[in-house]
Scaffold this motif. Structure first.
Motif, PDB file in Angstrom:
ATOM      1  N   LEU A   8       0.739  -1.312   0.056  1.00 48.58           N
ATOM      2  CA  LEU A   8       0.046   0.004  -0.118  1.00 48.58           C
ATOM      3  C   LEU A   8       0.999   1.197   0.173  1.00 48.58           C
ATOM      4  O   LEU A   8       1.606   1.277   0.803  1.00 48.58           O
ATOM      5  CB  LEU A   8      -0.841   0.035   1.346  1.00 48.58           C
ATOM      6  N   GLY A   9       0.893   2.058  -1.177  1.00 51.71           N
ATOM      7  CA  GLY A   9       1.716   3.318  -1.202  1.00 51.71           C
ATOM      8  C   GLY A   9       2.870   2.964  -2.018  1.00 51.71           C
ATOM      9  O   GLY A   9       3.736   2.177  -1.855  1.00 51.71           O
ATOM     10  N   ALA A  10       2.953   3.964  -3.228  1.00 57.95           N
ATOM     11  CA  ALA A  10       4.130   3.763  -3.943  1.00 57.95           C
ATOM     12  C   ALA A  10       4.855   4.883  -3.884  1.00 57.95           C
ATOM     13  O   ALA A  10       5.338   5.246  -5.087  1.00 57.95           O
ATOM     14  CB  ALA A  10       3.588   3.556  -5.348  1.00 57.95           C
ATOM     15  N   ASP A  83      -8.888   2.660  -7.959  1.00 55.77           N
ATOM     16  CA  ASP A  83      -8.673   1.394  -7.770  1.00 55.77           C
ATOM     17  C   ASP A  83      -7.619   1.215  -7.025  1.00 55.77           C
ATOM     18  O   ASP A  83      -7.213   0.172  -6.358  1.00 55.77           O
ATOM     19  CB  ASP A  83      -8.509   0.738  -9.050  1.00 55.77           C
ATOM     20  N   GLY A  84      -6.745   2.126  -6.517  1.00 53.73           N
ATOM     21  CA  GLY A  84      -5.509   2.244  -5.750  1.00 53.73           C
ATOM     22  C   GLY A  84      -5.726   2.869  -4.277  1.00 53.73           C
ATOM     23  O   GLY A  84      -4.526   2.752  -3.511  1.00 53.73           O
ATOM     24  N   GLU A  85      -6.702   3.689  -4.297  1.00 56.80           N
ATOM     25  CA  GLU A  85      -6.805   4.541  -3.014  1.00 56.80           C
ATOM     26  C   GLU A  85      -7.449   3.778  -1.874  1.00 56.80           C
ATOM     27  O   GLU A  85      -8.494   3.433  -1.835  1.00 56.80           O
ATOM     28  CB  GLU A  85      -7.770   5.736  -3.551  1.00 56.80           C
ATOM     29  N   THR A 113       2.196   4.206   3.309  1.00 58.02           N
ATOM     30  CA  THR A 113       1.449   5.117   2.726  1.00 58.02           C
ATOM     31  C   THR A 113       1.772   6.473   3.381  1.00 58.02           C
ATOM     32  O   THR A 113       1.005   7.564   3.093  1.00 58.02           O
ATOM     33  CB  THR A 113      -0.230   4.871   2.948  1.00 58.02           C
ATOM     34  N   GLY A 114       2.907   6.415   4.082  1.00 59.27           N
ATOM     35  CA  GLY A 114       3.329   7.963   4.666  1.00 59.27           C
ATOM     36  C   GLY A 114       2.290   8.539   5.499  1.00 59.27           C
ATOM     37  O   GLY A 114       1.510   7.977   6.185  1.00 59.27           O
ATOM     38  N   CYS A 115       2.702  10.050   5.571  1.00 56.75           N
ATOM     39  CA  CYS A 115       1.347  10.561   6.417  1.00 56.75           C
ATOM     40  C   CYS A 115       1.090  11.647   5.822  1.00 56.75           C
ATOM     41  O   CYS A 115       1.445  12.153   4.400  1.00 56.75           O
ATOM     42  CB  CYS A 115       2.426  11.044   7.783  1.00 56.75           C
ATOM     43  N   THR A 131       3.763  27.604   2.869  1.00 60.50           N
ATOM     44  CA  THR A 131       4.457  26.604   3.544  1.00 60.50           C
ATOM     45  C   THR A 131       5.371  25.927   2.113  1.00 60.50           C
ATOM     46  O   THR A 131       5.042  26.125   1.098  1.00 60.50           O
ATOM     47  CB  THR A 131       3.908  25.275   4.107  1.00 60.50           C
ATOM     48  N   PHE A 132       6.428  25.258   2.624  1.00 63.73           N
ATOM     49  CA  PHE A 132       7.087  24.505   1.440  1.00 63.73           C
ATOM     50  C   PHE A 132       6.960  22.973   1.685  1.00 63.73           C
ATOM     51  O   PHE A 132       7.426  22.288   0.994  1.00 63.73           O
ATOM     52  CB  PHE A 132       8.547  25.059   1.577  1.00 63.73           C
ATOM     53  N   TYR A 133       6.187  22.697   2.580  1.00 66.78           N
ATOM     54  CA  TYR A 133       6.215  21.312   2.968  1.00 66.78           C
ATOM     55  C   TYR A 133       4.981  20.390   2.374  1.00 66.78           C
ATOM     56  O   TYR A 133       5.379  18.829   2.470  1.00 66.78           O
ATOM     57  CB  TYR A 133       5.674  21.032   4.650  1.00 66.78           C
TER      58      TYR A 133
HETATM   59  C1  LIG Z   1       9.735  19.263   2.897  1.00 68.09           C
HETATM   60  C2  LIG Z   1      10.266  18.042   3.289  1.00 68.09           C
HETATM   61  C3  LIG Z   1      11.692  17.942   3.158  1.00 68.09           C
HETATM   62  C4  LIG Z   1      12.238  16.409   3.413  1.00 68.09           C
HETATM   63  N1  LIG Z   1      13.405  16.492   3.338  1.00 68.09           N
HETATM   64  C5  LIG Z   1      14.084  15.047   3.521  1.00 68.09           C
HETATM   65  C6  LIG Z   1      15.537  14.906   3.346  1.00 68.09           C
HETATM   66  O1  LIG Z   1      16.100  15.985   3.004  1.00 68.09           O
HETATM   67  N2  LIG Z   1      15.860  13.900   3.829  1.00 68.09           N
HETATM   68  C7  LIG Z   1      15.352  12.830   3.995  1.00 68.09           C
HETATM   69  O2  LIG Z   1      15.514  11.476   4.652  1.00 68.09           O
HETATM   70  N3  LIG Z   1      13.707  12.640   4.075  1.00 68.09           N
HETATM   71  C8  LIG Z   1      13.393  14.067   3.814  1.00 68.09           C
HETATM   72  N4  LIG Z   1      12.041  14.032   3.945  1.00 68.09           N
HETATM   73  C9  LIG Z   1      11.045  13.117   4.218  1.00 68.09           C
HETATM   74  C10 LIG Z   1      10.875  11.813   3.246  1.00 68.09           C
HETATM   75  O3  LIG Z   1      10.255  12.670   2.092  1.00 68.09           O
HETATM   76  C11 LIG Z   1       9.938  10.988   3.710  1.00 68.09           C
HETATM   77  O4  LIG Z   1      10.404  10.527   5.036  1.00 68.09           O
HETATM   78  C12 LIG Z   1       9.528   9.641   2.934  1.00 68.09           C
HETATM   79  O5  LIG Z   1       9.123  10.344   1.688  1.00 68.09           O
HETATM   80  C13 LIG Z   1       8.739   8.745   3.590  1.00 68.09           C
HETATM   81  O6  LIG Z   1       8.687   7.531   2.493  1.00 68.09           O
HETATM   82  P1  LIG Z   1       7.367   6.859   2.622  1.00 68.09           P
HETATM   83  O7  LIG Z   1       7.450   5.932   1.793  1.00 68.09           O
HETATM   84  O8  LIG Z   1       7.074   6.405   4.144  1.00 68.09           O
HETATM   85  O9  LIG Z   1       6.191   7.639   2.273  1.00 68.09           O
HETATM   86  P2  LIG Z   1       6.067   8.460   0.963  1.00 68.09           P
HETATM   87  O10 LIG Z   1       7.096   8.686   0.121  1.00 68.09           O
HETATM   88  O11 LIG Z   1       5.306   9.912   1.356  1.00 68.09           O
HETATM   89  O12 LIG Z   1       4.880   7.813  -0.009  1.00 68.09           O
HETATM   90  C14 LIG Z   1       3.638   7.443   0.447  1.00 68.09           C
HETATM   91  C15 LIG Z   1       2.672   7.259  -0.615  1.00 68.09           C
HETATM   92  O13 LIG Z   1       1.317   6.641   0.006  1.00 68.09           O
HETATM   93  C16 LIG Z   1       0.408   7.163  -1.130  1.00 68.09           C
HETATM   94  N5  LIG Z   1      -1.044   7.188  -0.148  1.00 68.09           N
HETATM   95  C17 LIG Z   1      -1.014   8.097   0.748  1.00 68.09           C
HETATM   96  N6  LIG Z   1      -2.312   7.558   1.430  1.00 68.09           N
HETATM   97  C18 LIG Z   1      -2.869   6.563   0.471  1.00 68.09           C
HETATM   98  C19 LIG Z   1      -4.134   6.015   0.108  1.00 68.09           C
HETATM   99  N7  LIG Z   1      -4.976   6.286   1.074  1.00 68.09           N
HETATM  100  N8  LIG Z   1      -4.058   4.927  -0.664  1.00 68.09           N
HETATM  101  C20 LIG Z   1      -3.288   4.746  -1.470  1.00 68.09           C
HETATM  102  N9  LIG Z   1      -1.819   5.317  -1.512  1.00 68.09           N
HETATM  103  C21 LIG Z   1      -1.941   6.113  -0.701  1.00 68.09           C
HETATM  104  C22 LIG Z   1       0.823   8.461  -1.347  1.00 68.09           C
HETATM  105  O14 LIG Z   1       0.254   8.948  -2.542  1.00 68.09           O
HETATM  106  C23 LIG Z   1       2.467   8.201  -1.557  1.00 68.09           C
HETATM  107  O15 LIG Z   1       2.826   7.911  -2.971  1.00 68.09           O
HETATM  108  C24 LIG Z   1      11.380  15.540   3.615  1.00 68.09           C
HETATM  109  C25 LIG Z   1      10.017  15.617   3.661  1.00 68.09           C
HETATM  110  C26 LIG Z   1       9.236  16.762   3.462  1.00 68.09           C
HETATM  111  C27 LIG Z   1       7.923  17.012   3.241  1.00 68.09           C
END
Ligand SMILES: Cc1cc2nc3c(=O)[nH]c(=O)nc-3n(C[C@H](O)[C@H](O)[C@H](O)COP(=O)(O)OP(=O)(O)OC[C@H]3O[C@@H](n4cnc5c(N)ncnc54)[C@H](O)[C@@H]3O)c2cc1C
Length: 398
Positions: A8-10, A83-85, A113-115, A131-133
């Motif tokens: 879940l989550g790409a 179909d993927g949400e 799926t991150g946050c 924000t830039f976040y």
């Molecule tokens: C401004 C900013 C700067 C950063 N700088 C750094 C840095 O310099 N170095 C570093 O190490 N980290 C950095 N990070 C953190 C890093 O981007 C995250 O820690 C990382 O992307 C986490 O990976 P993840 O796979 O957990 O989640 P993500 O990469 O966020 O992937 C989650 C995926 O889940 C999908 N998703 C969400 N909800 C659903 C749902 N209901 N159904 C299906 N899919 C869903 C999303 O579309 C997304 O594709 C930064 C983050 C931000 C916001």
């Protein structure tokens, strides 16, 4: 019967798990013995780490986006959109239901799926939210504000932890100072006060905090630590602290609070904040609905690791993928996540007057971050990383 792995989550972590498994099981996938499916609510991978650089023109939106199909092995069944949400997860029944109403079964589940930002949880913030976040679009909008800001006080506000990459607000602030000082010109920087409101005592581990504090002092950036926010009073352009203190701003830049994905709270499988609880070493699900060894969670959406960073999600993805490989081969071998984490530190950016300096700070559960100095090589590696991310990190090749 084919063994089904459902991811879940790409994003960063999910794509790396999918690609590592696809490489390992290419023959089994061809024979229909293993099936790997990855779901995401949309079809474009956005590299969030690059958001920090966008307001200063150091990356373009094209640098930070890639169609997911291009970075996920064709051996993986990739499903994007409605179909993927993910809408609900039933761990007892091994069933995931998505927005279109379709459901998926699995033998192994990976939650990646991150946050998401939670702007509404801060009273008044949505009335003046810059924000830039949160997205490339928001970072570009902020860039326009920063380009024309000539005089007054910029407040950079982080109301609460956890946030993804807790080093990013500090990095952004150092870049902002350099941008105003060397690109816009010393005269502009003299007329701008930069105030950094931080919700806890330290910026990162002690060694990170030490150097961040020094760089902030040298650049005339004021820090208020342990700042507890009550509200944003947009009418009066003031940030109001829990003790009633009112801090004036002319431009407010906020790193919003974050929470886990709603589908998991709705399904009852998350803890407070929407986070998916896991064993800190195995990354297997240990939560309110019981323990499930066939369910792994990793990255920003889980409780894995001490802080949420892409570097942490990367190392976690390698562990999750390796344990799935071992499980599917039935060899009984287990590997543990030892808390590998990282957060790049930026001491200076590259401008006509300065050389870039950075350091990719990393640490583990039992191995604290050692004191470091940002270097020119660190800056080059950090800048390069955003271009090699697509072909190395997402493909689990490093
Ligand atoms: C401004 C900013 C700067 C950063 N700088 C750094 C840095 O310099 N170095 C570093 O190490 N980290 C950095 N990070 C953190 C890093 O981007 C995250 O820690 C990382 O992307 C986490 O990976 P993840 O796979 O957990 O989640 P993500 O990469 O966020 O992937 C989650 C995926 O889940 C999908 N998703 C969400 N909800 C659903 C749902 N209901 N159904 C299906 N899919 C869903 C999303 O579309 C997304 O594709 C930064 C983050 C931000 C916001």
């Amino acid at each position: 019967m084919s063994k089904k792995v459902l991811i879940l989550g790409a994003g960063l972590g999910g794509s790396a798990v999918a690609n590592k498994l696809a490489r390992e099981f290419r023959k089994e996938i061809a024979k229909g013995e293993v099936e790997i499916t990855i779901l995401d609510k949309n079809d474009v991978n956005v590299f969030q780490g690059g958001f920090t650089f966008i307001p200063f023109g150091l990356y373009t939106p094209e640098d930070l986006t890639m169609p997911r199909k291009k970075v996920i092995s064709p051996r993986v069944k990739a499903v994007f959109g409605r179909d993927g949400e993910v809408k609900s997860v039933d761990l007892a029944d091994r069933k995931v239901t998505v927005a279109s109403g379709r459901s998926y079964s699995y033998d192994y589940l990976v939650i990646a799926t991150g946050c998401q930002a939670d702007v509404e949880s801060v009273p008044g913030l949505s009335n003046d939210f810059n924000t830039f976040y949160t997205s490339i679009e928001d970072a570009l909008k902020l860039g326009k504000l920063v380009k024309t800001f000539d005089k007054g006080r910029i407040v950079i506000l982080t109301p609460q932890m956890p946030i993804p990459c807790p080093g990013a607000p500090g990095k952004f602030t150092v870049m902002l100072d350099a941008y105003l000082r060397y690109i816009r010109g010393e005269e502009v920087r003299k007329n701008v006060e930069i105030e950094f409101l931080w919700p806890i005592e330290t910026i990162g581990p002690p060694a990170y905090n030490q150097i961040a504090t020094k760089v902030f002092e040298e650049r005339n950036i004021n820090i208020t630590r342990n700042f507890k926010l009550s509200e944003v009073d947009a009418n009066n352009k003031e940030v109001v602290g829990a003790d009633g203190e009112r801090i004036k701003y002319d431009l407010l830049i906020t790193i919003p609070p974050h929470k886990g994905i709603k589908a998991f709270s709705d399904s009852g499988i998350a803890v407070e904040g929407g986070w998916i609880p896991v064993d800190k070493y195995t990354l297997q699900y240990r939560g309110p609905v019981g323990n499930y060894d066939e369910v792994y969670a990793m990255g920003d959406g889980s409780t894995a690791g001490a802080v949420k960073t892409g570097i942490g999600a990367h190392y976690q993805s390698l562990i999750v993928a390796q344990n799935l490989i071992n499980e599917l081969h039935g060899n009984g071998i287990k590997v543990s996540y030892m808390g590998e984490l990282g957060c790049p530190f930026v001491g200076a950016i590259y401008t006509p007057s300065t050389r870039g300096e950075a350091h990719i700070a990393t640490w583990m559960y039992d191995k604290p971050l050692e004191p470091f100095k940002p270097t020119k090589l660190g800056w080059l590696i950090y800048r390069m990383y955003y271009y090699i991310y697509w072909d190395t990190e997402l493909k689990a090749l490093m």
